[in-house]
Design a protein around this motif. Structure first.
Motif, short mmCIF file in Angstrom:
data_model
loop_
_atom_site.label_atom_id
_atom_site.label_comp_id
_atom_site.label_asym_id
_atom_site.label_seq_id
_atom_site.Cartn_x
_atom_site.Cartn_y
_atom_site.Cartn_z
N GLY A 16 0.79 -1.23 0.00
CA GLY A 16 0.00 0.00 0.00
C GLY A 16 0.81 1.27 0.00
O GLY A 16 0.25 2.37 -0.15
N SER A 17 2.13 1.19 0.19
CA SER A 17 2.94 2.42 0.14
C SER A 17 4.40 2.10 -0.15
O SER A 17 4.81 0.93 -0.11
CB SER A 17 2.81 3.20 1.45
OG SER A 17 3.73 2.73 2.39
N ILE A 19 8.05 1.18 -1.00
CA ILE A 19 8.71 0.15 -1.81
C ILE A 19 7.71 -0.89 -2.31
O ILE A 19 7.74 -1.30 -3.47
CB ILE A 19 9.82 -0.53 -0.97
CG1 ILE A 19 10.94 0.47 -0.67
CG2 ILE A 19 10.35 -1.78 -1.67
CD1 ILE A 19 11.94 -0.01 0.39
N ASP A 38 -2.03 -5.17 2.51
CA ASP A 38 -1.51 -4.19 3.47
C ASP A 38 -2.47 -4.08 4.66
O ASP A 38 -3.67 -4.30 4.53
CB ASP A 38 -1.37 -2.81 2.79
CG ASP A 38 -0.32 -1.93 3.47
OD1 ASP A 38 0.71 -1.67 2.86
OD2 ASP A 38 -0.55 -1.54 4.63
N MET A 39 -1.92 -3.72 5.80
CA MET A 39 -2.76 -3.46 6.97
C MET A 39 -3.62 -2.22 6.71
O MET A 39 -4.76 -2.13 7.14
CB MET A 39 -1.87 -3.22 8.18
CG MET A 39 -2.63 -3.13 9.46
SD MET A 39 -1.74 -3.94 10.76
CE MET A 39 -0.82 -2.59 11.40
N HIS A 40 -3.04 -1.27 6.01
CA HIS A 40 -3.70 -0.01 5.67
C HIS A 40 -4.46 -0.22 4.35
O HIS A 40 -3.90 -0.05 3.25
CB HIS A 40 -2.63 1.08 5.54
CG HIS A 40 -3.18 2.43 5.26
ND1 HIS A 40 -2.60 3.30 4.36
CD2 HIS A 40 -4.27 3.06 5.73
CE1 HIS A 40 -3.30 4.40 4.30
NE2 HIS A 40 -4.33 4.28 5.12
N ASP A 64 -2.91 -8.28 8.54
CA ASP A 64 -1.87 -8.04 9.54
C ASP A 64 -0.93 -9.23 9.43
O ASP A 64 -1.27 -10.34 9.85
CB ASP A 64 -2.48 -7.95 10.94
CG ASP A 64 -1.41 -7.78 12.01
OD1 ASP A 64 -0.20 -7.82 11.67
OD2 ASP A 64 -1.77 -7.62 13.19
N VAL A 65 0.25 -8.99 8.87
CA VAL A 65 1.16 -10.11 8.57
C VAL A 65 1.71 -10.78 9.83
O VAL A 65 2.34 -11.84 9.74
CB VAL A 65 2.33 -9.67 7.65
CG1 VAL A 65 1.86 -9.39 6.24
CG2 VAL A 65 3.10 -8.50 8.24
N GLY A 93 6.45 -4.01 6.87
CA GLY A 93 7.32 -3.85 8.02
C GLY A 93 7.12 -2.51 8.70
O GLY A 93 6.46 -1.62 8.17
N ILE A 94 7.72 -2.41 9.89
CA ILE A 94 7.68 -1.16 10.66
C ILE A 94 9.09 -0.87 11.20
O ILE A 94 9.90 -1.79 11.33
CB ILE A 94 6.70 -1.25 11.85
CG1 ILE A 94 7.01 -2.49 12.72
CG2 ILE A 94 5.26 -1.26 11.36
CD1 ILE A 94 6.21 -2.55 14.01
N VAL A 115 6.17 -8.32 13.58
CA VAL A 115 5.77 -7.71 12.31
C VAL A 115 6.88 -7.86 11.25
O VAL A 115 6.58 -8.09 10.07
CB VAL A 115 5.42 -6.21 12.50
CG1 VAL A 115 5.16 -5.54 11.15
CG2 VAL A 115 4.21 -6.07 13.41
P1 ADP Z 1 9.02 1.52 3.02
O1 ADP Z 1 9.74 2.82 2.78
O2 ADP Z 1 9.91 0.46 3.57
O3 ADP Z 1 8.25 1.08 1.84
P2 ADP Z 1 6.47 2.10 4.31
O4 ADP Z 1 6.19 2.40 5.75
O5 ADP Z 1 6.10 3.12 3.27
O6 ADP Z 1 8.02 1.77 4.26
O7 ADP Z 1 5.77 0.72 3.90
C1 ADP Z 1 5.53 -0.33 4.76
C2 ADP Z 1 4.12 -0.86 4.50
O8 ADP Z 1 3.89 -1.98 5.38
C3 ADP Z 1 3.03 0.18 4.81
O9 ADP Z 1 2.13 0.27 3.73
C4 ADP Z 1 2.35 -0.38 6.05
O10 ADP Z 1 0.96 -0.10 6.10
C5 ADP Z 1 2.60 -1.87 5.91
N1 ADP Z 1 2.52 -2.59 7.19
C6 ADP Z 1 3.07 -2.23 8.37
N2 ADP Z 1 2.77 -3.13 9.32
C7 ADP Z 1 2.02 -4.10 8.73
C8 ADP Z 1 1.40 -5.29 9.18
N3 ADP Z 1 1.50 -5.70 10.43
N4 ADP Z 1 0.71 -6.03 8.28
C9 ADP Z 1 0.61 -5.62 7.00
N5 ADP Z 1 1.15 -4.51 6.51
C10 ADP Z 1 1.85 -3.74 7.36
#
Ligand code: ADP
Length: 251
Positions: A16-17, A19, A38-40, A64-65, A93-94, A115
């Motif tokens: 969803g955002s 990379i 994506d979670m979002h 939610d992975v 990831g977070i 996560v």
């Molecule tokens: P990057 O710069 O690494 O791409 P982002 O924060 O833009 O970092 O992207 C990480 C993506 O992972 C986001 O879209 C976020 O919503 C998603 N994400 C974070 N935690 C989870 C989760 N537990 N399950 C699924 N998606 C997640």
């Protein structure tokens, strides 16, 4: 000319955002049918709309992975919706809290590991179960320059990203002879809206200064490498760690 991923089905977590979104869009541009997970959900839906507007095929999926039952259902959804699974990018990831290890709370640590690390085990487990009966497939796990280098402030992130390198090697040794290749991609710091909005000018300059190339990376530059590794052009590349970092780790 035939598109490189025509007839293939791809799953991108964190699609969803940033990379993940760049990977999803490029895969769709190259003909893959893509599940953007994506979670979002709204972010995933926006990426799917962009893909459809460009004539591609994609579906969004809220996930939610860190929940293994949900991950199994996500892989099932992909296979049911598009008829199989050929490529997976385990990218969700977070960053987690920024403080050194002695200050980390136990719950904070567990959450970041859940996560960023346990999720990739869950994803690979179910993706492999979908790929192995077909005798083919390709997986990219999104590690980081912090998969080999360290920083003081993000110990759980650094640990998880190192773990992905080990997980990638172990899985590649186990399954490459059965037709599934598994690699890790290690980006340097990538210029995203988050970086732009959360850092003052001085911090941004310091971050740029860590990269001898003199700038941060772009999400599409990480996607370029990821797509190459997923493609048949990378047919002898498996079990390795691939930097895309403007020489950050060369120092
Ligand atoms: P990057 O710069 O690494 O791409 P982002 O924060 O833009 O970092 O992207 C990480 C993506 O992972 C986001 O879209 C976020 O919503 C998603 N994400 C974070 N935690 C989870 C989760 N537990 N399950 C699924 N998606 C997640």
């Amino acid at each position: 000319m035939t598109k490189e991923f025509a007839g293939k089905v791809a799953l991108v977590t964190g699609g969803g955002s940033g990379i993940g979104a760049a990977c999803a869009r490029q895969l769709a541009d190259e003909g893959a049918k893509v599940v953007v997970a994506d979670m979002h959900l709204e972010g995933a839906q926006q990426v799917v709309e962009t893909i459809k507007a460009a004539g591609g095929e994609a579906a969004s999926y809220q996930i939610d992975v860190s929940d293994p039952v949900a991950v199994a259902a996500m892989v099932d959804f992909t296979v049911t919706t598009f008829g199989g699974l050929d490529c997976a990018v385990n990218n969700a990831g977070i960053g987690g809290p920024l403080k050194p290890i002695a200050e980390y709370e136990i719950d904070e640590w567990r959450h970041v590991i859940d996560v960023n690390q346990n999720s990739v085990f869950y994803c690979m487990k179910y993706e492999l179960q979908a790929m192995l009966p077909n005798g083919k497939g390709s997986i990219v796990n999104m590690s980081s320059i912090l998969g080999t280098n360290g920083i003081a402030a993000a110990p759980a992130y650094v640990s998880a990203k190192h773990a992905l390198v080990g997980m990638t090697k172990s899985a590649a040794i186990a399954y490459s002879a059965q037709g599934v290749r598994i690699n890790a991609v290690a980006p340097g710091y990538i210029h995203t809206p988050l970086v732009e909005n959360s850092l003052d000018e001085e911090s941004l300059k310091a971050l740029v200064g860590l990269h001898p190339i003199g700038r941060l990376g772009r999400a599409d530059e990480v996607a370029n490498l990821t797509l190459f590794l997923l493609s048949d052009r990378a047919s002898f590349i498996t079990g390795s760690y691939h930097l895309v970092d403007g020489a950050y780790a060369a120092q």
